[in-house]
Write a protein that holds these residues in place. Structure first.
Motif, PDB file in Angstrom:
ATOM      1  N   ARG A  11       0.944  -1.189  -0.095  1.00  0.00           N
ATOM      2  CA  ARG A  11      -0.034  -0.090  -0.029  1.00  0.00           C
ATOM      3  C   ARG A  11       0.796   1.365   0.010  1.00  0.00           C
ATOM      4  NH1 ARG A  11      -3.435   0.537  -2.300  1.00  0.00           N
ATOM      5  NH2 ARG A  11      -4.736   2.068  -0.864  1.00  0.00           N
ATOM      6  N   TYR A  12       2.099   1.209   0.612  1.00  0.00           N
ATOM      7  CA  TYR A  12       2.902   2.460   0.765  1.00  0.00           C
ATOM      8  C   TYR A  12       3.213   2.827  -0.898  1.00  0.00           C
ATOM      9  CZ  TYR A  12       3.930   1.415   5.631  1.00  0.00           C
ATOM     10  OH  TYR A  12       3.820   1.145   6.937  1.00  0.00           O
ATOM     11  N   ARG A  13       3.340   1.708  -1.533  1.00  0.00           N
ATOM     12  CA  ARG A  13       3.662   2.236  -3.044  1.00  0.00           C
ATOM     13  C   ARG A  13       2.592   2.461  -4.103  1.00  0.00           C
ATOM     14  NH1 ARG A  13       7.547   4.455  -3.601  1.00  0.00           N
ATOM     15  NH2 ARG A  13       7.882   3.722  -6.066  1.00  0.00           N
ATOM     16  N   GLY A  14       1.120   2.476  -3.317  1.00  0.00           N
ATOM     17  CA  GLY A  14       0.035   2.698  -4.039  1.00  0.00           C
ATOM     18  C   GLY A  14      -0.306   1.579  -4.656  1.00  0.00           C
ATOM     19  N   ALA A  15       0.313   0.317  -4.547  1.00  0.00           N
ATOM     20  CA  ALA A  15      -0.277  -0.787  -5.226  1.00  0.00           C
ATOM     21  C   ALA A  15      -1.453  -1.658  -4.359  1.00  0.00           C
ATOM     22  CB  ALA A  15       0.872  -1.952  -5.352  1.00  0.00           C
ATOM     23  N   ILE A  16      -1.865  -2.392  -4.863  1.00  0.00           N
ATOM     24  CA  ILE A  16      -2.977  -3.199  -4.064  1.00  0.00           C
ATOM     25  C   ILE A  16      -2.737  -4.772  -3.930  1.00  0.00           C
ATOM     26  CG2 ILE A  16      -5.403  -4.109  -4.514  1.00  0.00           C
ATOM     27  CD1 ILE A  16      -5.818  -1.623  -6.325  1.00  0.00           C
ATOM     28  N   PRO A  17      -2.556  -5.106  -2.611  1.00  0.00           N
ATOM     29  CA  PRO A  17      -2.245  -6.473  -2.421  1.00  0.00           C
ATOM     30  C   PRO A  17      -3.414  -7.506  -2.725  1.00  0.00           C
ATOM     31  CG  PRO A  17      -3.026  -5.137  -0.428  1.00  0.00           C
ATOM     32  CD  PRO A  17      -3.066  -4.161  -1.424  1.00  0.00           C
ATOM     33  N   ILE A  18      -3.081  -8.466  -3.279  1.00  0.00           N
ATOM     34  CA  ILE A  18      -4.105  -9.390  -3.615  1.00  0.00           C
ATOM     35  C   ILE A  18      -3.872 -10.596  -2.760  1.00  0.00           C
ATOM     36  CG2 ILE A  18      -5.070 -11.252  -5.506  1.00  0.00           C
ATOM     37  CD1 ILE A  18      -4.189  -9.579  -7.506  1.00  0.00           C
ATOM     38  N   LEU A  19      -5.040 -10.856  -1.826  1.00  0.00           N
ATOM     39  CA  LEU A  19      -4.570 -11.444  -0.774  1.00  0.00           C
ATOM     40  C   LEU A  19      -4.948 -13.070  -1.100  1.00  0.00           C
ATOM     41  CD1 LEU A  19      -6.299  -9.570   2.312  1.00  0.00           C
ATOM     42  CD2 LEU A  19      -4.062  -9.451   1.387  1.00  0.00           C
ATOM     43  N   VAL A  20      -4.246 -14.044  -0.590  1.00  0.00           N
ATOM     44  CA  VAL A  20      -4.367 -15.301  -0.877  1.00  0.00           C
ATOM     45  C   VAL A  20      -4.545 -16.093   0.269  1.00  0.00           C
ATOM     46  CG1 VAL A  20      -3.249 -17.204  -1.992  1.00  0.00           C
ATOM     47  CG2 VAL A  20      -2.865 -15.027  -2.858  1.00  0.00           C
ATOM     48  N   ASP A  21      -5.566 -17.599   0.145  1.00  0.00           N
ATOM     49  CA  ASP A  21      -5.627 -18.289   1.320  1.00  0.00           C
ATOM     50  C   ASP A  21      -4.653 -18.946   1.594  1.00  0.00           C
ATOM     51  OD1 ASP A  21      -7.327 -19.209   3.153  1.00  0.00           O
ATOM     52  OD2 ASP A  21      -8.635 -20.517   1.974  1.00  0.00           O
ATOM     53  N   VAL A  22      -4.563 -19.823   2.599  1.00  0.00           N
ATOM     54  CA  VAL A  22      -3.383 -20.336   3.069  1.00  0.00           C
ATOM     55  C   VAL A  22      -3.538 -22.224   2.998  1.00  0.00           C
ATOM     56  CG1 VAL A  22      -2.735 -18.852   4.783  1.00  0.00           C
ATOM     57  CG2 VAL A  22      -4.107 -20.487   5.497  1.00  0.00           C
ATOM     58  N   ARG A  36      -5.379 -19.475  -8.735  1.00  0.00           N
ATOM     59  CA  ARG A  36      -6.891 -19.033  -8.867  1.00  0.00           C
ATOM     60  C   ARG A  36      -7.172 -17.672  -8.708  1.00  0.00           C
ATOM     61  NH1 ARG A  36     -11.619 -18.825  -6.162  1.00  0.00           N
ATOM     62  NH2 ARG A  36     -10.675 -18.811  -4.135  1.00  0.00           N
ATOM     63  N   LYS A  37      -6.704 -16.850  -7.800  1.00  0.00           N
ATOM     64  CA  LYS A  37      -6.732 -15.326  -7.782  1.00  0.00           C
ATOM     65  C   LYS A  37      -6.154 -14.746  -8.756  1.00  0.00           C
ATOM     66  CE  LYS A  37      -8.920 -15.171  -3.474  1.00  0.00           C
ATOM     67  NZ  LYS A  37      -8.392 -15.817  -2.379  1.00  0.00           N
ATOM     68  N   ILE A  38      -5.063 -14.904  -9.262  1.00  0.00           N
ATOM     69  CA  ILE A  38      -4.586 -14.180 -10.497  1.00  0.00           C
ATOM     70  C   ILE A  38      -5.643 -14.472 -11.668  1.00  0.00           C
ATOM     71  CG2 ILE A  38      -2.681 -14.552 -12.343  1.00  0.00           C
ATOM     72  CD1 ILE A  38      -0.575 -14.896 -10.243  1.00  0.00           C
ATOM     73  N   ASP A  39      -6.090 -15.627 -11.804  1.00  0.00           N
ATOM     74  CA  ASP A  39      -7.053 -15.917 -12.869  1.00  0.00           C
ATOM     75  C   ASP A  39      -8.401 -15.271 -12.918  1.00  0.00           C
ATOM     76  OD1 ASP A  39      -8.187 -17.582 -15.156  1.00  0.00           O
ATOM     77  OD2 ASP A  39      -9.628 -18.200 -13.848  1.00  0.00           O
ATOM     78  N   LEU A  40      -8.781 -14.879 -11.647  1.00  0.00           N
ATOM     79  CA  LEU A  40     -10.030 -14.005 -11.222  1.00  0.00           C
ATOM     80  C   LEU A  40      -9.584 -12.856 -11.640  1.00  0.00           C
ATOM     81  CD1 LEU A  40     -11.335 -15.912  -8.039  1.00  0.00           C
ATOM     82  CD2 LEU A  40     -12.202 -15.938 -10.221  1.00  0.00           C
ATOM     83  N   PHE A  41      -8.532 -12.240 -11.165  1.00  0.00           N
ATOM     84  CA  PHE A  41      -8.131 -10.994 -11.420  1.00  0.00           C
ATOM     85  C   PHE A  41      -7.992 -10.425 -13.029  1.00  0.00           C
ATOM     86  CE2 PHE A  41      -4.415  -8.752 -12.773  1.00  0.00           C
ATOM     87  CZ  PHE A  41      -4.394  -7.372 -12.411  1.00  0.00           C
ATOM     88  N   ARG A  42      -7.614 -11.471 -13.536  1.00  0.00           N
ATOM     89  CA  ARG A  42      -7.574 -11.449 -15.106  1.00  0.00           C
ATOM     90  C   ARG A  42      -8.761 -11.060 -15.754  1.00  0.00           C
ATOM     91  NH1 ARG A  42      -2.218 -15.080 -15.914  1.00  0.00           N
ATOM     92  NH2 ARG A  42      -0.763 -13.588 -15.645  1.00  0.00           N
ATOM     93  N   ARG A  43      -9.924 -11.864 -15.265  1.00  0.00           N
ATOM     94  CA  ARG A  43     -11.104 -11.819 -15.782  1.00  0.00           C
ATOM     95  C   ARG A  43     -11.966 -11.057 -14.932  1.00  0.00           C
ATOM     96  NH1 ARG A  43     -13.986 -16.221 -14.327  1.00  0.00           N
ATOM     97  NH2 ARG A  43     -12.517 -17.348 -12.990  1.00  0.00           N
ATOM     98  N   GLY A  44     -11.394  -9.961 -14.140  1.00  0.00           N
ATOM     99  CA  GLY A  44     -12.091  -8.987 -13.473  1.00  0.00           C
ATOM    100  C   GLY A  44     -13.087  -9.300 -12.473  1.00  0.00           C
ATOM    101  N   ALA A  45     -13.145 -10.733 -11.934  1.00  0.00           N
ATOM    102  CA  ALA A  45     -13.892 -11.300 -10.951  1.00  0.00           C
ATOM    103  C   ALA A  45     -13.691 -11.209  -9.463  1.00  0.00           C
ATOM    104  CB  ALA A  45     -13.873 -12.494 -11.378  1.00  0.00           C
ATOM    105  N   LEU A  46     -12.578 -10.409  -9.116  1.00  0.00           N
ATOM    106  CA  LEU A  46     -12.111  -9.998  -7.857  1.00  0.00           C
ATOM    107  C   LEU A  46     -13.115  -8.908  -7.240  1.00  0.00           C
ATOM    108  CD1 LEU A  46      -8.302 -10.712  -7.592  1.00  0.00           C
ATOM    109  CD2 LEU A  46     -10.059 -12.315  -6.804  1.00  0.00           C
ATOM    110  N   PRO A  47     -12.996  -8.581  -6.142  1.00  0.00           N
ATOM    111  CA  PRO A  47     -13.673  -7.381  -5.514  1.00  0.00           C
ATOM    112  C   PRO A  47     -13.460  -6.162  -6.564  1.00  0.00           C
ATOM    113  CG  PRO A  47     -13.171  -8.683  -3.701  1.00  0.00           C
ATOM    114  CD  PRO A  47     -12.641  -9.372  -4.941  1.00  0.00           C
ATOM    115  N   PRO A  48     -14.235  -5.337  -6.584  1.00  0.00           N
ATOM    116  CA  PRO A  48     -14.110  -4.059  -7.672  1.00  0.00           C
ATOM    117  C   PRO A  48     -12.761  -3.215  -6.999  1.00  0.00           C
ATOM    118  CG  PRO A  48     -16.320  -4.185  -6.971  1.00  0.00           C
ATOM    119  CD  PRO A  48     -15.723  -5.360  -6.105  1.00  0.00           C
ATOM    120  N   ALA A  49     -12.510  -2.965  -6.085  1.00  0.00           N
ATOM    121  CA  ALA A  49     -11.301  -2.449  -5.440  1.00  0.00           C
ATOM    122  C   ALA A  49      -9.940  -3.007  -5.989  1.00  0.00           C
ATOM    123  CB  ALA A  49     -11.605  -2.173  -3.968  1.00  0.00           C
ATOM    124  N   VAL A  50     -10.193  -4.324  -6.153  1.00  0.00           N
ATOM    125  CA  VAL A  50      -8.648  -4.968  -6.478  1.00  0.00           C
ATOM    126  C   VAL A  50      -8.622  -4.956  -7.775  1.00  0.00           C
ATOM    127  CG1 VAL A  50      -7.839  -7.247  -6.416  1.00  0.00           C
ATOM    128  CG2 VAL A  50      -8.986  -6.580  -4.239  1.00  0.00           C
TER     129      VAL A  50
END
Length: 336
Positions: A11-22, A36-50
């Motif tokens: 966040r200090y760099r103005g970037a957005i952390p994509i959180l991942v499960d464990v 899976r989260k990268i795939d969702l990101f590329r399809r625009g399926a993560l929460p809007p802020a991400v």
């Protein structure tokens, strides 16, 4: 499953952390969920802020509690996707890993990532009170980190108070005040020769917990891996809530009443208001971390933990488990 610092620097760099499960067993970053989260990101399926982010740049694995992830898998994941790797090794000094039995050990920070970040906070395996250390095999990156750690001062500023130093200096970049004091560094340097000795002392205490708590059915002990040298910064147990009539918070309160101090590592990032409200993450996005969080308890562990003190901890746990065992509660209710 990490402290806030891991995502804050993004966040200090103005970037957005994509959180991942464990991973539900190790609590390490789950690379399958990362994919899976990268795939969702590329399809625009993560929460809007991400989804406002433009590209995925790197991966930041956390060596939870002092046991390292499989570095080869992390590297392969990063290389396939063109990502840099920064290890959060705040707990992992002096940990090590190997791909399989009989192969050479590789210490954390010895070319295990592009940058490895250690912490020397007061409760870590060695301490300078505050501060930490970043290591890298990239000479240019190391120079940049030195520059940015002290206001972006030109290199000649480091020697300006020596006998041959000059008073002048130049600001080459808008740096930070992230330098460790010389006094703190001296405290850390003095502990370096004892780092393995202190790790072994922690390991000895961990083994004693394992032996003495093995038959307590209401708790789940940490897993062990012969291909890991564990730093044992933490000794986290997980409550088998189905075997208890009380929850984790009540269990912690019971230990406190017995004079035993404990903690929880950690409240997952997605359960903090900032990450919930800013990015829209929910429990459903991280089922494994959400379930683990409700059961975690970190027991006291430090090199000078003596048998008598450890016996008090073990005794308190045994007493609480006997008192609040779900089976005993059910039998009592049936008898009444």
């Amino acid at each position: 499953m990490t402290f806030a610092a891991t995502a804050e620097v993004v966040r200090y760099r103005g970037a957005i952390p994509i959180l991942v499960d464990v991973d539900p067993v190790t609590l390490h970053l789950d690379l399958r969920d990362a994919a899976r989260k990268i795939d969702l990101f590329r399809r625009g399926a993560l929460p809007p802020a991400v989804s406002r982010a433009t590209r995925v740049a790197g991966i930041m694995p956390v060596h939870v509690g002092g046991v390292m992830m499989d570095i080869s898998k992390v590297r392969r994941f990063a290389q396939e996707r063109g990502l840099w790797v920064i290890e959060d090794a705040a707990h992992a000094f002096p940990a090590a890993w190997r791909p399989a039995p009989g192969e050479a050990w590789q210490r954390c920070g010895e070319d295990t990532a592009d940058v490895t970040c250690f912490s020397f906070y007061a409760n870590k395996t060695i301490t300078t009170g505050e501060g930490g250390m970043a290591v890298t095999g990239d000479a240019a990156l190391a120079d940049r980190m030195r520059l940015m750690s002290l206001h972006g001062l030109s290199h000649d500023a480091w020697g300006r108070y020596t006998g041959n130093g000059a008073w002048d200096y130049r600001i080459l970049a808008p740096g930070y005040k992230y330098n460790m004091t010389d006094l703190a560094a001296a405290i850390g340097v003095a502990q370096l020769p004892r780092a393995e000795e202190m790790r072994r002392a922690r390991e000895d205490r961990a083994r004693r917990y394992m032996e003495r708590l093995r038959n307590v059915e209401e708790i789940e002990l940490p897993g062990e891996d012969p291909d890991r040298l564990h730093a044992w910064h933490l000794f986290p147990v997980r409550l088998r809530l189905e075997a208890l009539e009380i929850g984790r918070d009540e269990f912690l309160a019971g230990l406190r009443d017995e004079g035993v101090g404990t903690s929880v590592h950690w409240r997952p990032l997605h359960l903090h208001p900032y990450y919930e409200e800013t990015f829209g993450w929910t429990r459903a996005d991280f089922p494994a971390a959400s379930r683990a969080w409700e059961r975690l308890v970190s027991l006291p562990l430090y090199p000078d933990l003596d048998d008598e003190s450890q016996d008090r901890v073990i005794g308190a746990i045994e007493t609480l488990c006997r008192r609040h065992a779900a089976a005993a509660a059910g039998a009592a209710a049936a008898g009444s």
